[in-house]
Design an enzyme around this catalytic site. Structure first.
Site, PDB file in Angstrom:
ATOM      1  N   ARG A 103       0.876  -1.179   0.000  1.00  0.00           N
ATOM      2  CA  ARG A 103       0.000   0.000   0.000  1.00  0.00           C
ATOM      3  C   ARG A 103       0.906   1.218   0.000  1.00  0.00           C
ATOM      4  O   ARG A 103       1.650   1.442   0.960  1.00  0.00           O
ATOM      5  CB  ARG A 103      -0.907  -0.001   1.237  1.00  0.00           C
ATOM      6  CG  ARG A 103      -1.611   1.324   1.471  1.00  0.00           C
ATOM      7  CD  ARG A 103      -2.714   1.246   2.493  1.00  0.00           C
ATOM      8  NE  ARG A 103      -3.838   0.514   1.961  1.00  0.00           N
ATOM      9  CZ  ARG A 103      -5.073   0.541   2.488  1.00  0.00           C
ATOM     10  NH1 ARG A 103      -5.318   1.279   3.552  1.00  0.00           N
ATOM     11  NH2 ARG A 103      -6.054  -0.145   1.937  1.00  0.00           N
ATOM     12  N   HIS A 130      -7.232   0.593  -6.472  1.00  0.00           N
ATOM     13  CA  HIS A 130      -7.391  -0.281  -5.297  1.00  0.00           C
ATOM     14  C   HIS A 130      -7.982  -1.609  -5.805  1.00  0.00           C
ATOM     15  O   HIS A 130      -9.148  -1.926  -5.577  1.00  0.00           O
ATOM     16  CB  HIS A 130      -8.322   0.400  -4.288  1.00  0.00           C
ATOM     17  CG  HIS A 130      -8.257  -0.161  -2.900  1.00  0.00           C
ATOM     18  ND1 HIS A 130      -7.496  -1.259  -2.571  1.00  0.00           N
ATOM     19  CD2 HIS A 130      -8.871   0.232  -1.741  1.00  0.00           C
ATOM     20  CE1 HIS A 130      -7.641  -1.515  -1.277  1.00  0.00           C
ATOM     21  NE2 HIS A 130      -8.464  -0.630  -0.749  1.00  0.00           N
ATOM     22  N   GLN A 133      -9.700  -4.187  -3.473  1.00  0.00           N
ATOM     23  CA  GLN A 133     -11.027  -3.712  -3.090  1.00  0.00           C
ATOM     24  C   GLN A 133     -12.022  -4.020  -4.214  1.00  0.00           C
ATOM     25  O   GLN A 133     -13.106  -4.543  -3.977  1.00  0.00           O
ATOM     26  CB  GLN A 133     -10.966  -2.201  -2.829  1.00  0.00           C
ATOM     27  CG  GLN A 133     -12.293  -1.604  -2.404  1.00  0.00           C
ATOM     28  CD  GLN A 133     -12.711  -2.075  -1.031  1.00  0.00           C
ATOM     29  OE1 GLN A 133     -11.968  -1.911  -0.079  1.00  0.00           O
ATOM     30  NE2 GLN A 133     -13.897  -2.650  -0.921  1.00  0.00           N
ATOM     31  N   ASP A 224     -17.559   6.231  -0.956  1.00  0.00           N
ATOM     32  CA  ASP A 224     -16.202   6.237  -0.379  1.00  0.00           C
ATOM     33  C   ASP A 224     -16.009   7.615   0.262  1.00  0.00           C
ATOM     34  O   ASP A 224     -16.799   8.543   0.032  1.00  0.00           O
ATOM     35  CB  ASP A 224     -15.155   5.963  -1.478  1.00  0.00           C
ATOM     36  CG  ASP A 224     -13.734   5.844  -0.937  1.00  0.00           C
ATOM     37  OD1 ASP A 224     -13.556   5.731   0.306  1.00  0.00           O
ATOM     38  OD2 ASP A 224     -12.779   5.869  -1.747  1.00  0.00           O
ATOM     39  N   CYS A 263     -16.484   1.037   0.594  1.00  0.00           N
ATOM     40  CA  CYS A 263     -15.226   0.310   0.855  1.00  0.00           C
ATOM     41  C   CYS A 263     -14.787   0.437   2.307  1.00  0.00           C
ATOM     42  O   CYS A 263     -14.040  -0.419   2.784  1.00  0.00           O
ATOM     43  CB  CYS A 263     -14.133   0.808  -0.078  1.00  0.00           C
ATOM     44  SG  CYS A 263     -13.844   2.574   0.039  1.00  0.00           S
ATOM     45  N   ARG A 291     -13.146  -8.983   1.345  1.00  0.00           N
ATOM     46  CA  ARG A 291     -11.756  -8.585   1.071  1.00  0.00           C
ATOM     47  C   ARG A 291     -10.844  -9.794   1.247  1.00  0.00           C
ATOM     48  O   ARG A 291      -9.975 -10.061   0.417  1.00  0.00           O
ATOM     49  CB  ARG A 291     -11.326  -7.456   2.025  1.00  0.00           C
ATOM     50  CG  ARG A 291     -11.976  -6.106   1.760  1.00  0.00           C
ATOM     51  CD  ARG A 291     -11.539  -5.520   0.436  1.00  0.00           C
ATOM     52  NE  ARG A 291     -10.095  -5.467   0.327  1.00  0.00           N
ATOM     53  CZ  ARG A 291      -9.339  -4.481   0.830  1.00  0.00           C
ATOM     54  NH1 ARG A 291      -9.890  -3.452   1.415  1.00  0.00           N
ATOM     55  NH2 ARG A 291      -8.012  -4.509   0.677  1.00  0.00           N
TER      56      ARG A 291
HETATM   57  N1   CP Z   1     -11.160  -0.489   2.339  1.00  0.00           N
HETATM   58  C1   CP Z   1      -9.910  -0.488   2.824  1.00  0.00           C
HETATM   59  O1   CP Z   1      -8.936  -0.631   2.093  1.00  0.00           O
HETATM   60  O2   CP Z   1      -9.824  -0.290   4.166  1.00  0.00           O
HETATM   61  P1   CP Z   1      -8.492  -0.015   4.964  1.00  0.00           P
HETATM   62  O3   CP Z   1      -7.953   1.319   4.505  1.00  0.00           O
HETATM   63  O4   CP Z   1      -8.876   0.008   6.403  1.00  0.00           O
HETATM   64  O5   CP Z   1      -7.501  -1.094   4.657  1.00  0.00           O
HETATM   65  N1  NVA Z   2     -10.177   6.380  -1.461  1.00  0.00           N
HETATM   66  C1  NVA Z   2      -9.817   5.969  -0.125  1.00  0.00           C
HETATM   67  C2  NVA Z   2      -9.964   4.500   0.014  1.00  0.00           C
HETATM   68  C3  NVA Z   2      -9.708   3.975   1.391  1.00  0.00           C
HETATM   69  C4  NVA Z   2      -9.812   2.484   1.485  1.00  0.00           C
HETATM   70  C5  NVA Z   2      -8.395   6.408   0.178  1.00  0.00           C
HETATM   71  O1  NVA Z   2      -7.530   6.258  -0.709  1.00  0.00           O
HETATM   72  O2  NVA Z   2      -8.171   6.894   1.273  1.00  0.00           O
END
Ligand code: CP
Ligand code: NVA
Length: 304
Positions: A103, A130, A133, A224, A263, A291
């Site tokens: 990430r 993502h 997701q 989101d 999400c 997930r």
């Molecule tokens: N949806 C998601 O990726 O959640 P987190 O940021 O908590 O991993």
């Molecule tokens: N769009 C959001 C998704 C979090 C899972 C972010 O990038 O923060």
């Protein structure tokens, strides 16, 4: 099983490969014991430059359930490339681990990891995509609709990494996907173009609009955060612009929406009301559970 080596965006997958992954995820979900040794002897580095609840926990517990070993590298390492180059990081990790889940702030970091890694690299969120997701989202929809290609999915709010993965994945799957975003918060134009090309080939359709009325008759709406991680815009500065795109019961009823996804993390009473999030049309916690199953299908396909 699918012949792919990395998962950076979903664009690397064909429709058949996504459908195979979803089918495998359903098998693993239904018969976890059959896959209890699928990753025996395998170690997966999970690296996070940004915070996480769902992604961190679902990879860790998911890898454990497959008999593998997850090694968590947290934000104390700082942004990738500071202590040592991303190239050197990848060149080291790749000597020990069987896969890298990352990430990161920038998609470029994933491309560099991939370039210098001899093991699979999985994107667990970056500025542009993502994909894990998205796979969990399509899995969740497919548990409630027999034919994904007939489902109409509308994302509401800020055009972001999640939006991009829904547009690309939905286009590959032949779905109709709408991104309904306030002016100035549209998804990336190049990614929308790519999704339109994919949709043209699959019989899908991509809609980008700022008009909430365009979701009339859609099956599923998706929310989101209005301000993603790494964006330091104060929420108060954007709240008025985004409030018309809030997912609430009035909107669900007015447009005949059947189901809602988010999400998470969710900001209750901002992009979604508690009434909807906790209501009977919500698939949001199935989606969070999925997930793990979707990611486990990815790891089994890449490593087993
Ligand atoms: N949806 C998601 O990726 O959640 P987190 O940021 O908590 O991993
Ligand atoms: N769009 C959001 C998704 C979090 C899972 C972010 O990038 O923060």
């Amino acid at each position: 099983m699918s012949d792919f080596n990395h998962l950076l965006s979903l664009q690397e997958l064909s429709q058949a490969q996504i459908l195979e992954l979803l089918a495998l995820a359903k098998k693993i979900k239904a018969n976890p014991a059959e896959y209890g040794q699928a990753l025996a002897g395998k170690s997966v580095v999970t690296l996070f430059e940004k915070p996480s609840l769902r992604t961190r926990v679902t990879f860790d517990i998911g890898i454990n359930k497959l008999g593998g070993h997850a090694v968590y590298l947290d934000q104390q390492n700082g942004a990738m490339g500071e202590r040592e180059s991303v190239k050197d990081f990848a060149s080291n990790i790749t000597r020990w681990a069987d896969a890298i889940v990352a990430r990161v702030f920038s998609h470029k970091t994933l491309q560099t990891l991939k370039e210098h890694s001899s093991v699979p690299v999985v994107n667990s969120l970056c500025d542009l995509y993502h994909p894990c997701q998205g796979l969990a989202d399509f899995l969740t929809i497919s548990e409630n609709y027999d034919d994904l290609s007939k489902v109409k999915l509308a994302y509401l709010g800020d055009g972001n990494n999640v939006t991009h993965s829904l547009l690309l994945g939905g286009a590959i799957l032949g779905m109709e996907v709408a991104a309904i975003c306030p002016l100035g918060s549209n998804p990336d134009a190049q990614i929308v173009d790519k999704a339109r090309q994919l949709a043209a080939a699959s019989g899908g359709k991509i809609v980008v609009s700022d008009n909430i009325d365009d979701i009339q008759g859609y099956d599923v709406v998706y929310g989101d955060t209005w301000v993603s991680m790494g964006d330091d815009t104060p929420l108060d500065a954007v709240k008025q612009r985004f409030l018309p795109y809030q997912i609430n019961q009035t909107m669900m009823d007015r447009y005949g929406i059947k189901h809602v996804l988010h999400c998470q993390p969710a900001h209750r009473e901002l992009e979604i009301t508690s009434e909807v999030m906790d209501g009977p049309q919500s698939l949001i916690f199935d989606q969070a559970e999925n997930r793990m199953h979707a990611q486990n299908a990815v790891l089994v396909s890449l490593l087993a």
